[in-house]
Design an enzyme around this catalytic site. Structure first.
Site, PDB file in Angstrom:
ATOM      1  N   GLY A 277       0.742  -1.239  -0.018  1.00 50.08           N
ATOM      2  CA  GLY A 277      -0.031  -0.015   0.151  1.00 50.08           C
ATOM      3  C   GLY A 277       0.779   1.247  -0.027  1.00 50.08           C
TER       4      GLY A 277
ATOM      5  N   LEU B  78      -3.360  -6.703  -7.863  1.00 55.54           N
ATOM      6  CA  LEU B  78      -2.841  -7.775  -8.709  1.00 55.54           C
ATOM      7  C   LEU B  78      -4.227  -8.584  -9.363  1.00 55.54           C
ATOM      8  CD1 LEU B  78      -0.065  -9.158  -6.719  1.00 55.54           C
ATOM      9  CD2 LEU B  78      -0.009  -7.555  -8.700  1.00 55.54           C
TER      10      LEU B  78
ATOM     11  N   ILE C 218      -8.860  -7.167 -13.914  1.00 53.89           N
ATOM     12  CA  ILE C 218      -9.914  -6.460 -13.950  1.00 53.89           C
ATOM     13  C   ILE C 218     -11.014  -7.000 -15.118  1.00 53.89           C
ATOM     14  CG2 ILE C 218     -10.808  -4.279 -14.405  1.00 53.89           C
ATOM     15  CD1 ILE C 218      -8.991  -4.493 -11.565  1.00 53.89           C
TER      16      ILE C 218
ATOM     17  N   HIS D  45       1.888   1.104 -13.303  1.00 61.52           N
ATOM     18  CA  HIS D  45       2.577  -0.098 -13.529  1.00 61.52           C
ATOM     19  C   HIS D  45       4.136   0.428 -13.627  1.00 61.52           C
ATOM     20  CE1 HIS D  45       3.751  -3.556 -15.747  1.00 61.52           C
ATOM     21  NE2 HIS D  45       4.532  -3.078 -16.517  1.00 61.52           N
TER      22      HIS D  45
END
Ligand code: GRF
Length: 209
Positions: A12, A91, A94, A110
């Site tokens: 995070g 990860l 989608i 990315h």
């Protein structure tokens, strides 16, 4: 007010960069409505909780099949009222139905300069291992809109970072996070919140630059 839903899977640090800049006021009129992780042990959830942000785990392991997981994730995102979905170290693959529900309203960070070292199988340290293996002198990070491909959507921002002799994948990853990711992801959110990112013919234009 730009409402965000942030999807995370790990430490995070990108989420933290967004939180810090919202709290510092450098990303104005923006609020994180919910942080969702597919991994219940993600420290990103702890980061959200420490800042009073609703933090939840929606894990594929808790659903009978992938479709049910996808439906639950979509339902939660729609219920959050988010204007923008931010993949910050996420990860999860989608699903198309999520892209359909949030056209050019999902962004991803990315850790390479797309189209280099991206696509299926390029995530986390694997990206930096490939960059070092190829011997590039420059790598960096990219923020892009998410479409139905993998790392193929319109590029919003990129930032280059030097590769140094003797770099390990971990050292390069940290430098790219510090010098690029933690800067361009919040900046992309700020620009989107100001209505300055437009997509034309599959490419982004930043208004007022
Ligand atoms: C970062 O390198 C990011 O580019 C990639 O996941 C890594 C961890 O991110 N997507 P975070 O610390 O969980 O934000």
């Amino acid at each position: 007010m730009l409402k965000l839903a942030v999807l995370v899977s790990g430490g995070g640090t990108n989420l933290q960069a967004i939180i810090d800049q919202i709290e510092a006021g450098t990303i104005p009129d923006t609020k994180i409505e919910v942080v969702i992780s597919n991994n219940k042990g993600a420290f990103a959830l702890e980061r959200a909780a420490r800042h009073g942000i609703p933090a939840e785990c929606i894990s594929p392991k808790d659903y009978p099949d992938r479709e049910a997981f996808n439906d639950a994730l979509l339902a939660r995102l729609l219920a959050s009222g988010a204007d923008l979905v931010v993949l910050a170290g996420c990860l999860v693959v989608i699903p198309e139905k999520l892209v359909d529900a949030f056209p050019n309203r999902i962004i991803n960070i990315h850790p390479a300069l797309i189209p280099a070292f991206c696509g299926t199988g390029y995530y986390g340290l694997k990206v930096h291992e490939a960059a070092l293996e190829r011997g590039v002198r420059v790598s960096g990070a990219t923020v892009h809109f998410v479409d139905k491909g993998t790392d193929t959507g319109p590029i919003i921002l990129q930032k280059a970072v030097e590769v140094r002799d003797g770099d390990t994948p971990e050292a390069l990853q940290l430098r790219i996070m510090q010098e690029a990711e933690w800067k361009i992801l919040p900046e992309a959110i700020r620009l989107i919140g100001q209505g300055r990112v437009v997509v034309e013919d599959g490419r982004c234009r930043i208004l007022g630059q």
